[in-house]
Design a protein around this motif. Structure first.
Motif, PDB file in Angstrom:
ATOM      1  N   MET A  48      43.823  33.503  45.885  1.00 45.89           N
ATOM      2  CA  MET A  48      43.251  34.628  46.627  1.00 45.89           C
ATOM      3  C   MET A  48      43.794  34.640  48.059  1.00 45.89           C
ATOM      4  O   MET A  48      44.006  33.587  48.656  1.00 45.89           O
ATOM      5  CB  MET A  48      41.726  34.520  46.644  1.00 45.89           C
ATOM      6  N   TRP A  49      43.969  35.842  48.609  1.00 48.91           N
ATOM      7  CA  TRP A  49      44.517  35.983  49.953  1.00 48.91           C
ATOM      8  C   TRP A  49      43.739  37.053  50.716  1.00 48.91           C
ATOM      9  O   TRP A  49      43.651  38.200  50.276  1.00 48.91           O
ATOM     10  CB  TRP A  49      45.999  36.365  49.871  1.00 48.91           C
ATOM     11  N   GLY A  50      43.187  36.661  51.856  1.00 47.61           N
ATOM     12  CA  GLY A  50      42.573  37.619  52.761  1.00 47.61           C
ATOM     13  C   GLY A  50      43.645  38.211  53.663  1.00 47.61           C
ATOM     14  O   GLY A  50      43.980  37.637  54.702  1.00 47.61           O
ATOM     15  N   VAL A  51      44.208  39.346  53.290  1.00 54.77           N
ATOM     16  CA  VAL A  51      45.350  39.934  53.998  1.00 54.77           C
ATOM     17  C   VAL A  51      44.949  40.317  55.421  1.00 54.77           C
ATOM     18  O   VAL A  51      45.601  39.963  56.406  1.00 54.77           O
ATOM     19  CB  VAL A  51      45.888  41.159  53.244  1.00 54.77           C
ATOM     20  N   ASN A  52      43.853  41.070  55.543  1.00 53.36           N
ATOM     21  CA  ASN A  52      43.270  41.429  56.838  1.00 53.36           C
ATOM     22  C   ASN A  52      41.799  41.751  56.594  1.00 53.36           C
ATOM     23  O   ASN A  52      41.275  41.461  55.514  1.00 53.36           O
ATOM     24  CB  ASN A  52      44.031  42.600  57.495  1.00 53.36           C
ATOM     25  N   LYS A  53      41.118  42.342  57.579  1.00 53.82           N
ATOM     26  CA  LYS A  53      39.685  42.581  57.420  1.00 53.82           C
ATOM     27  C   LYS A  53      39.367  43.607  56.341  1.00 53.82           C
ATOM     28  O   LYS A  53      38.233  43.663  55.844  1.00 53.82           O
ATOM     29  CB  LYS A  53      39.080  43.039  58.754  1.00 53.82           C
ATOM     30  N   ASP A  54      40.369  44.400  55.933  1.00 47.52           N
ATOM     31  CA  ASP A  54      40.129  45.463  54.954  1.00 47.52           C
ATOM     32  C   ASP A  54      40.676  45.154  53.563  1.00 47.52           C
ATOM     33  O   ASP A  54      40.164  45.679  52.577  1.00 47.52           O
ATOM     34  CB  ASP A  54      40.743  46.782  55.444  1.00 47.52           C
ATOM     35  N   TRP A  55      41.713  44.342  53.457  1.00 48.58           N
ATOM     36  CA  TRP A  55      42.391  44.112  52.178  1.00 48.58           C
ATOM     37  C   TRP A  55      42.270  42.659  51.726  1.00 48.58           C
ATOM     38  O   TRP A  55      42.372  41.734  52.539  1.00 48.58           O
ATOM     39  CB  TRP A  55      43.873  44.460  52.278  1.00 48.58           C
ATOM     40  N   MET A  56      42.089  42.482  50.415  1.00 49.29           N
ATOM     41  CA  MET A  56      42.094  41.166  49.791  1.00 49.29           C
ATOM     42  C   MET A  56      42.823  41.269  48.457  1.00 49.29           C
ATOM     43  O   MET A  56      42.669  42.245  47.717  1.00 49.29           O
ATOM     44  CB  MET A  56      40.666  40.663  49.563  1.00 49.29           C
ATOM     45  N   LEU A  57      43.640  40.260  48.120  1.00 48.08           N
ATOM     46  CA  LEU A  57      44.423  40.242  46.889  1.00 48.08           C
ATOM     47  C   LEU A  57      44.128  38.977  46.088  1.00 48.08           C
ATOM     48  O   LEU A  57      43.949  37.902  46.672  1.00 48.08           O
ATOM     49  CB  LEU A  57      45.927  40.301  47.204  1.00 48.08           C
ATOM     50  N   HIS A  58      44.088  39.114  44.750  1.00 43.88           N
ATOM     51  CA  HIS A  58      43.904  37.987  43.833  1.00 43.88           C
ATOM     52  C   HIS A  58      45.008  38.016  42.777  1.00 43.88           C
ATOM     53  O   HIS A  58      45.418  39.087  42.320  1.00 43.88           O
ATOM     54  CB  HIS A  58      42.564  38.075  43.088  1.00 43.88           C
ATOM     55  N   ALA A  59      45.446  36.840  42.352  1.00 46.44           N
ATOM     56  CA  ALA A  59      46.327  36.698  41.193  1.00 46.44           C
ATOM     57  C   ALA A  59      45.726  35.642  40.275  1.00 46.44           C
ATOM     58  O   ALA A  59      45.407  34.538  40.728  1.00 46.44           O
ATOM     59  CB  ALA A  59      47.734  36.302  41.617  1.00 46.44           C
ATOM     60  N   SER A  60      45.544  35.987  38.990  1.00 47.98           N
ATOM     61  CA  SER A  60      44.870  35.094  38.044  1.00 47.98           C
ATOM     62  C   SER A  60      45.735  34.854  36.817  1.00 47.98           C
ATOM     63  O   SER A  60      46.556  35.694  36.440  1.00 47.98           O
ATOM     64  CB  SER A  60      43.534  35.697  37.583  1.00 47.98           C
ATOM     65  N   ALA A  61      45.522  33.702  36.189  1.00 43.70           N
ATOM     66  CA  ALA A  61      46.134  33.390  34.894  1.00 43.70           C
ATOM     67  C   ALA A  61      45.024  33.161  33.882  1.00 43.70           C
ATOM     68  O   ALA A  61      43.926  32.717  34.241  1.00 43.70           O
ATOM     69  CB  ALA A  61      47.025  32.158  34.993  1.00 43.70           C
ATOM     70  N   PHE A  62      45.287  33.470  32.598  1.00 46.03           N
ATOM     71  CA  PHE A  62      44.299  33.313  31.531  1.00 46.03           C
ATOM     72  C   PHE A  62      44.792  32.290  30.518  1.00 46.03           C
ATOM     73  O   PHE A  62      45.863  32.458  29.933  1.00 46.03           O
ATOM     74  CB  PHE A  62      44.062  34.644  30.799  1.00 46.03           C
ATOM     75  N   LEU A  63      44.016  31.246  30.323  1.00 49.89           N
ATOM     76  CA  LEU A  63      44.320  30.245  29.301  1.00 49.89           C
ATOM     77  C   LEU A  63      43.131  30.139  28.354  1.00 49.89           C
ATOM     78  O   LEU A  63      41.972  30.321  28.755  1.00 49.89           O
ATOM     79  CB  LEU A  63      44.608  28.884  29.928  1.00 49.89           C
ATOM     80  N   SER A  64      43.415  29.812  27.078  1.00 54.30           N
ATOM     81  CA  SER A  64      42.360  29.738  26.074  1.00 54.30           C
ATOM     82  C   SER A  64      42.760  28.780  24.960  1.00 54.30           C
ATOM     83  O   SER A  64      43.947  28.558  24.712  1.00 54.30           O
ATOM     84  CB  SER A  64      42.093  31.135  25.494  1.00 54.30           C
ATOM     85  N   ASN A  65      41.740  28.216  24.284  1.00 49.58           N
ATOM     86  CA  ASN A  65      41.999  27.334  23.132  1.00 49.58           C
ATOM     87  C   ASN A  65      41.642  28.016  21.816  1.00 49.58           C
ATOM     88  O   ASN A  65      41.429  27.346  20.806  1.00 49.58           O
ATOM     89  CB  ASN A  65      41.216  26.026  23.268  1.00 49.58           C
ATOM     90  N   LYS A  66      41.591  29.360  21.811  1.00 51.59           N
ATOM     91  CA  LYS A  66      41.171  30.081  20.600  1.00 51.59           C
ATOM     92  C   LYS A  66      42.087  29.816  19.413  1.00 51.59           C
ATOM     93  O   LYS A  66      41.659  29.885  18.261  1.00 51.59           O
ATOM     94  CB  LYS A  66      41.101  31.582  20.892  1.00 51.59           C
ATOM     95  N   GLU A  67      43.346  29.518  19.670  1.00 53.86           N
ATOM     96  CA  GLU A  67      44.295  29.248  18.589  1.00 53.86           C
ATOM     97  C   GLU A  67      44.435  27.756  18.311  1.00 53.86           C
ATOM     98  O   GLU A  67      45.315  27.334  17.573  1.00 53.86           O
ATOM     99  CB  GLU A  67      45.659  29.839  18.941  1.00 53.86           C
ATOM    100  N   GLY A  68      43.575  26.951  18.896  1.00 52.10           N
ATOM    101  CA  GLY A  68      43.628  25.500  18.679  1.00 52.10           C
ATOM    102  C   GLY A  68      43.908  24.755  19.954  1.00 52.10           C
ATOM    103  O   GLY A  68      43.033  24.123  20.535  1.00 52.10           O
TER     104      GLY A  68
END
Length: 267
Positions: free
Chosen positions: A61-81
């Motif tokens: 997560m990055w607080g760009v300035n007082k008005d903007w914020m950005l997030h980058a996420s990854a998704f991992l799962s064990n549904k296939e084992g």
């Protein structure tokens, strides 16, 4: 909906203290300008039959300035084992309105998310944070009075084909989401310095209505949150279905979230 209204009215009748940091939803306020946050979310989603699926979602997560914020996420799962990468998302929030008083403030923000996923599609509910490729756009309002925080949001979410799986024709591919969050500061009763550990209790309601067939669900999420040295955060939540008339893989889950914020990194 009558049950939800009664619970909300009962909660609002008490004198409560809270911080403007929620477990399941983002408030209209942003991170401090120039700060970088790292977050890891572990979700144990209990299946209707037996066992559970484990999901892990690391986030930057990055607080760009007082008005903007950005997030980058990854998704991992064990549904296939084995635990494997299934996709990711980009999230942006823009705070466009703010009113500050001596012991209160009010914020309005707009947000959006785009996601990609390679998970199989077996559920009618739409979730672009880990399950569906697609997008979401919405608005959130947050009110802080003394130390009482209330937040509500509404959003439009659209599911697309996942990487190797077409979206089922029989399912609704868009939905309206709505949330309501309320919190209470349990400790300390009086602030001495910012290094004190804060303990917050929260209750959040998460709802969705599918646009094509009108099916819906409503979940309740009680949680506890620890904020250490004003930088580290530990959240523990239990999500449970209040009602639903759609097909869902899981109707209850446990969430553990760990977060740490580095201040003045990009100033």
């Amino acid at each position: 909906m009558r049950y939800l209204a009664i619970v909300m009215l009962c909660l609002l009748s008490f004198h409560i203290n809270a911080q403007e940091l929620f477990v399941m939803t983002e408030p209209a306020s942003n991170m401090p300008t120039g700060s970088i946050g790292v977050r890891d979310m572990s979700l144990f989603a209990f299946k209707k039959t037996d066992g559970y699926n484990y999901h892990n979602m690391p986030e930057l997560m990055w607080g760009v300035n007082k008005d903007w914020m950005l997030h980058a996420s990854a998704f991992l799962s064990n549904k296939e084992g084995n635990l494997k990468l299934e996709g990711g998302s980009l999230y942006a929030k823009y705070r466009f309105f703010s009113v500050d008083d001596l012991h209160s403030h009010f914020r309005l923000a707009a947000y959006g998310r785009i996601s990609t996923s390679n998970a199989g599609i077996h559920q009618e509910d739409i979730e672009t944070m880990g399950m569906n490729s697609g997008c979401e756009i919405g608005a959130v309002a947050t009110q802080l009075i003394n130390k009482t925080a209330l937040s509500t949001s509404i959003s439009y979410e659209r599911a697309l084909n996942n990487q190797d799986y077409d979206f089922p024709d029989a399912f609704s591919n868009s939905a309206l989401n709505y949330t309501f969050s309320i919190g209470q500061l349990m400790y300390p009763k009086k602030y001495i310095n910012f290094k004190q550990t804060n303990i917050n209790a929260m209750l959040e309601f998460l709802g969705q209505r599918l646009n094509q067939n009108g099916k819906s669900y409503l979940d309740v999420v009680p949680s506890v949150q620890f904020i250490i040295n004003s930088q580290a955060r530990i959240d523990l939540a239990y999500r449970r279905q209040i009602y639903s008339d759609m097909e869902r893989i899981s109707t209850n889950s446990i969430l553990l979230k760990l977060e740490y914020t580095f201040f003045n990194v990009t100033n």
